[in-house]
Design a protein around this motif. Structure first.
Motif, PDB file in Angstrom:
ATOM      1  N   VAL A   1       0.815  -1.205   0.000  1.00 53.46           N
ATOM      2  CA  VAL A   1       0.000   0.000   0.000  1.00 53.46           C
ATOM      3  C   VAL A   1       0.857   1.267   0.000  1.00 53.46           C
ATOM      4  CG1 VAL A   1      -1.959  -1.152   1.089  1.00 53.46           C
ATOM      5  CG2 VAL A   1      -0.226  -0.060   2.523  1.00 53.46           C
ATOM      6  N   ASP A   2       2.159   1.110   0.259  1.00 58.66           N
ATOM      7  CA  ASP A   2       3.042   2.277   0.157  1.00 58.66           C
ATOM      8  C   ASP A   2       3.195   2.735  -1.283  1.00 58.66           C
ATOM      9  OD1 ASP A   2       4.452  -0.297  -0.045  1.00 58.66           O
ATOM     10  OD2 ASP A   2       6.241   0.930  -0.386  1.00 58.66           O
TER      11      ASP A   2
ATOM     12  N   ARG B   1      -2.076   8.506  -6.795  1.00 61.59           N
ATOM     13  CA  ARG B   1      -3.139   9.472  -7.031  1.00 61.59           C
ATOM     14  C   ARG B   1      -4.499   8.810  -7.243  1.00 61.59           C
ATOM     15  NH1 ARG B   1      -1.445  14.448  -7.960  1.00 61.59           N
ATOM     16  NH2 ARG B   1      -3.303  14.964  -9.173  1.00 61.59           N
ATOM     17  N   GLU B   2      -4.608   7.504  -6.955  1.00 64.70           N
ATOM     18  CA  GLU B   2      -5.894   6.835  -7.109  1.00 64.70           C
ATOM     19  C   GLU B   2      -6.923   7.418  -6.140  1.00 64.70           C
ATOM     20  OE1 GLU B   2      -2.569   4.122  -8.210  1.00 64.70           O
ATOM     21  OE2 GLU B   2      -3.081   5.192  -6.367  1.00 64.70           O
ATOM     22  N   ARG B   3      -8.176   7.287  -6.511  1.00 63.61           N
ATOM     23  CA  ARG B   3      -9.269   7.751  -5.648  1.00 63.61           C
ATOM     24  C   ARG B   3      -9.743   6.673  -4.689  1.00 63.61           C
ATOM     25  NH1 ARG B   3     -10.814  10.048 -10.770  1.00 63.61           N
ATOM     26  NH2 ARG B   3     -10.814  12.330 -10.719  1.00 63.61           N
ATOM     27  N   ALA B   4      -9.467   5.420  -5.029  1.00 61.62           N
ATOM     28  CA  ALA B   4      -9.933   4.310  -4.201  1.00 61.62           C
ATOM     29  C   ALA B   4      -8.995   3.130  -4.395  1.00 61.62           C
ATOM     30  CB  ALA B   4     -11.368   3.929  -4.577  1.00 61.62           C
ATOM     31  N   VAL B   5      -9.055   2.181  -3.450  1.00 61.41           N
ATOM     32  CA  VAL B   5      -8.253   0.978  -3.542  1.00 61.41           C
ATOM     33  C   VAL B   5      -9.122  -0.208  -3.144  1.00 61.41           C
ATOM     34  CG1 VAL B   5      -7.344   1.364  -1.199  1.00 61.41           C
ATOM     35  CG2 VAL B   5      -6.175  -0.215  -2.752  1.00 61.41           C
ATOM     36  N   LEU B   6      -9.003  -1.295  -3.891  1.00 69.03           N
ATOM     37  CA  LEU B   6      -9.744  -2.523  -3.611  1.00 69.03           C
ATOM     38  C   LEU B   6      -8.770  -3.568  -3.081  1.00 69.03           C
ATOM     39  CD1 LEU B   6     -12.059  -4.593  -3.797  1.00 69.03           C
ATOM     40  CD2 LEU B   6     -11.562  -4.808  -6.245  1.00 69.03           C
ATOM     41  N   LEU B   7      -9.027  -4.065  -1.861  1.00 68.43           N
ATOM     42  CA  LEU B   7      -8.148  -5.038  -1.223  1.00 68.43           C
ATOM     43  C   LEU B   7      -8.953  -6.208  -0.662  1.00 68.43           C
ATOM     44  CD1 LEU B   7      -5.830  -2.661   0.879  1.00 68.43           C
ATOM     45  CD2 LEU B   7      -5.349  -3.615  -1.398  1.00 68.43           C
ATOM     46  N   THR B   8      -8.246  -7.338  -0.473  1.00 68.23           N
ATOM     47  CA  THR B   8      -8.799  -8.488   0.242  1.00 68.23           C
ATOM     48  C   THR B   8      -7.944  -8.672   1.494  1.00 68.23           C
ATOM     49  OG1 THR B   8      -7.446  -9.930  -1.184  1.00 68.23           O
ATOM     50  CG2 THR B   8      -9.756  -9.629  -1.791  1.00 68.23           C
ATOM     51  N   PRO B   9      -8.098  -7.803   2.494  1.00 66.70           N
ATOM     52  CA  PRO B   9      -7.127  -7.740   3.591  1.00 66.70           C
ATOM     53  C   PRO B   9      -7.167  -8.919   4.550  1.00 66.70           C
ATOM     54  CG  PRO B   9      -8.899  -6.158   3.933  1.00 66.70           C
ATOM     55  CD  PRO B   9      -9.089  -6.715   2.569  1.00 66.70           C
ATOM     56  N   ALA B  10      -8.287  -9.578   4.727  1.00 65.30           N
ATOM     57  CA  ALA B  10      -8.335 -10.697   5.671  1.00 65.30           C
ATOM     58  C   ALA B  10      -7.639 -11.931   5.114  1.00 65.30           C
ATOM     59  CB  ALA B  10      -9.779 -11.029   6.032  1.00 65.30           C
ATOM     60  N   HIS B  11      -7.694 -12.110   3.773  1.00 63.80           N
ATOM     61  CA  HIS B  11      -7.118 -13.306   3.140  1.00 63.80           C
ATOM     62  C   HIS B  11      -6.901 -12.970   1.675  1.00 63.80           C
ATOM     63  CE1 HIS B  11      -7.572 -17.728   1.757  1.00 63.80           C
ATOM     64  NE2 HIS B  11      -6.367 -17.565   2.274  1.00 63.80           N
TER      65      HIS B  11
ATOM     66  N   PRO C   1      -2.976 -12.581   5.388  1.00 61.12           N
ATOM     67  CA  PRO C   1      -3.647 -11.322   5.698  1.00 61.12           C
ATOM     68  C   PRO C   1      -2.761 -10.128   5.412  1.00 61.12           C
ATOM     69  CG  PRO C   1      -2.765 -12.275   7.703  1.00 61.12           C
ATOM     70  CD  PRO C   1      -2.425 -13.235   6.596  1.00 61.12           C
ATOM     71  N   LEU C   2      -3.380  -8.976   5.274  1.00 61.91           N
ATOM     72  CA  LEU C   2      -2.641  -7.724   5.162  1.00 61.91           C
ATOM     73  C   LEU C   2      -2.049  -7.409   6.539  1.00 61.91           C
ATOM     74  CD1 LEU C   2      -2.063  -5.334   3.181  1.00 61.91           C
ATOM     75  CD2 LEU C   2      -4.052  -4.198   4.205  1.00 61.91           C
ATOM     76  N   HIS C   3      -0.752  -7.122   6.570  1.00 66.79           N
ATOM     77  CA  HIS C   3      -0.055  -6.862   7.831  1.00 66.79           C
ATOM     78  C   HIS C   3      -0.713  -5.694   8.564  1.00 66.79           C
ATOM     79  CE1 HIS C   3       3.210  -5.735  10.598  1.00 66.79           C
ATOM     80  NE2 HIS C   3       3.626  -6.988  10.454  1.00 66.79           N
ATOM     81  N   ALA C   4      -0.688  -5.772   9.910  1.00 67.22           N
ATOM     82  CA  ALA C   4      -1.346  -4.748  10.724  1.00 67.22           C
ATOM     83  C   ALA C   4      -0.854  -3.345  10.399  1.00 67.22           C
ATOM     84  CB  ALA C   4      -1.138  -5.061  12.205  1.00 67.22           C
ATOM     85  N   SER C   5       0.440  -3.197  10.170  1.00 67.92           N
ATOM     86  CA  SER C   5       0.972  -1.860   9.863  1.00 67.92           C
ATOM     87  C   SER C   5       0.436  -1.347   8.536  1.00 67.92           C
ATOM     88  CB  SER C   5       2.499  -1.894   9.832  1.00 67.92           C
ATOM     89  OG  SER C   5       2.976  -2.744   8.793  1.00 67.92           O
TER      90      SER C   5
ATOM     91  N   VAL D   1      -3.092   2.050   5.056  1.00 62.56           N
ATOM     92  CA  VAL D   1      -4.058   2.284   3.981  1.00 62.56           C
ATOM     93  C   VAL D   1      -5.204   3.167   4.472  1.00 62.56           C
ATOM     94  CG1 VAL D   1      -5.525   0.229   4.343  1.00 62.56           C
ATOM     95  CG2 VAL D   1      -5.270   1.184   2.052  1.00 62.56           C
ATOM     96  N   VAL D   2      -5.570   3.054   5.739  1.00 54.73           N
ATOM     97  CA  VAL D   2      -6.587   3.949   6.286  1.00 54.73           C
ATOM     98  C   VAL D   2      -6.047   5.373   6.350  1.00 54.73           C
ATOM     99  CG1 VAL D   2      -7.936   4.501   8.359  1.00 54.73           C
ATOM    100  CG2 VAL D   2      -7.801   2.138   7.536  1.00 54.73           C
TER     101      VAL D   2
END
Length: 480
Positions: free
Chosen positions: A238-239, A243-253, A260-264, A269-270
């Motif tokens: 996510v680093d 300039r995107e307006r949105a991001v689509l992720l599957t963070p749990a799996h 999973p997406l790492h806690a950091s 991303v938030v």
């Protein structure tokens, strides 16, 4: 099943299409039309004809005209009339019987692969039929009359309340019923959020470098450009968001690679969404199925105003139950409802009420726990078989979900897939999920779904899988 249904429908005789015409008056025309319907086989032996009063009303004839036509055809042997049984087409002798229509049968199912190891579908035989039927009956019995009118595009309040409670308890989602909008699944949610000319979201949209091509194609058809984020052992990079307006992720799996997406990175991303004024689309496609660690809660819980949480029952129950949901930041609710339209056109209201009852009664939780145990057993068996027969193949992404990833030596994926097809094994390669514009190094591997095969077929499917895997590399020459 189809034969019996058609048989019953034909013999009820409630409606009868006839077009009496020709010389000789209405009675003669009706007799000719009925005789021809029997002779051609359109009215099969045993078919019950409508009462003469009903047929007279349908055709605009006098009752006596129809009664006389029936009587003459009975006398000629075309029809039979018995007290309490009505008037039926006679079962005539084979010599004079018209050629009967071939029975209507369901089309034969297409012959598929012998072993189905495709990802994405749960065990169809495990659908909780008894619990669903009980919920359906209760919901139908208790449903207010308004249920049978035009549906609210937001979804039934009973389901939105039940989902609010369930998602808070099971997935850490923070919301209220007014921010929950029912849809028919994740693809439908994307269509609503990125409707051409709509006022909800626009591209460009950042996506993970590996994901469903179907979703990318759907977005492309809506004119949305997607930019890929590389993946590593901690999930999406996510680093690399720009300039995107949105991001689509599957963070749990992460789909399909697992993990999973790492806690950091969840926090990062938030923070990006807050700073950019953007939004995260969280695809929680199989969040209920965790095996070896504590469940990973939703990212939405970190900031409900910067995350659109999307889920469905396609993995927990069945993709045939076309129900999903969006948990929306307040500013997007009106736009999504406007895109959906004034009336519910996608999700069955009665199915919504059934799911609401399933959730409220605890039956949904019991089903998920039962399936979690079953799928964990399937996962364990896959890992054990591969450890014994192909220990050189690395298995990843198995802490959760309904599929595993088998990493392969570089350059071997295509040949393994060809061998699998020859063995009648259906499965996907990682290349099918790779974003065409990504600059990250390609990974060779197989995506093996272990939920779909029935229990009795699973062992044979694993045997066939092992037969197509590449052999262990030969050791190099000894030095010295």
């Amino acid at each position: 099943m189809v034969d019996s249904w058609v048989d019953s429908a034909e013999r009820i005789g409630a409606d009868l299409h006839l077009e009496p015409a020709g010389p000789g008056g209405r009675r003669a025309a009706l007799i000719r039309a009925l005789r021809e319907a029997v002779r051609s086989g359109r009215l099969a032996p045993g078919t019950r004809l409508p009462p003469y009063r009903s047929l007279a009303a349908d055709l605009g004839l006098a009752r006596n005209t129809v009664a006389d036509a029936y009587a003459e055809l009975v006398a000629e042997g075309w029809l039979t009339a018995r007290q309490g049984s009505g008037t039926r087409v006679a079962d005539r002798d084979a010599a004079s019987r018209p050629a009967e229509r071939p029975p209507v049968r369901a089309p034969a199912p297409a012959r598929g692969p012998r072993h189905d190891l495709l990802q994405g579908t749960p065990d169809a035989s495990s659908f909780p039929r008894a619990a669903w039927l009980a919920s359906y009956r209760r919901a139908l019995r208790q449903a207010p009359n308004e249920v049978f009118g035009p549906g609210d595009p937001a979804g039934r309040p009973e389901l939105r309340v039940a989902l609010t409670e369930y998602l808070a308890r099971a997935r850490g989602v923070r919301t209220e019923p007014g921010r929950v909008v029912i849809c028919s699944g994740f693809a439908h949610a994307l269509r609503l959020l990125f409707a051409p000319g709509g006022a909800v979201l626009r591209g460009p949209l950042a996506v993970e470098a590996y994901g469903l091509r179907f979703h990318r194609d759907l977005l492309a058809a809506a004119g949305v450009r997607t930019t890929p984020l590389p993946l590593d052992e901690d999930g999406a990079r996510v680093d690399r968001l720009g300039r995107e307006r949105a991001v689509l992720l599957t963070p749990a799996h992460q789909f399909p690679t697992g993990g999973p997406l790492h806690a950091s990175r969840r926090t990062a991303v938030v923070d990006w969404a807050r700073a950019r004024g953007g939004v995260l689309l969280e695809d929680d496609y199989d969040g209920e199925f965790r095996y070896d660690r504590r469940p990973v809660g939703s990212v939405q819980g970190l900031d409900p105003e910067r995350v659109i949480y999307i889920g469905s029952v396609s993995k927990s129950l069945s993709p045939a139950v076309r129900l999903g949901w969006m948990v929306l930041p307040e500013r997007y609710v009106d736009g999504v409802l406007a895109a959906k339209g004034e009336r519910e056109a996608w999700a069955s209201v009665l199915d919504q009420l059934s799911l609401a009852d399933l959730l409220a009664s605890g039956a949904y939780d019991r089903h998920v726990r039962r399936m979690r145990q079953r799928y964990r057993g399937r996962r364990d068996r896959l890992v054990e078989v591969l450890a014994a027969r192909a220990p050189h193949v690395e298995v990843t992404g198995v802490a959760a979900g309904l599929h595993a990833v088998l990493r392969l030596p570089a350059g071997t994926e295509r040949s393994v897939l060809r061998a699998a097809a020859g063995e009648g094994v259906a499965l996907d390669g990682l290349a099918a999920f790779r974003h065409p514009a990504t600059d990250m190094a390609a990974w060779d591997g197989l995506v093996v779904g272990y939920a779909t095969p029935s229990e009795h077929a699973y062992g044979a499917a694993l045997d066939a899988l092992c037969r197509v895997l590449p052999p262990a590399p030969r050791p190099g020459p000894a030095s010295g």
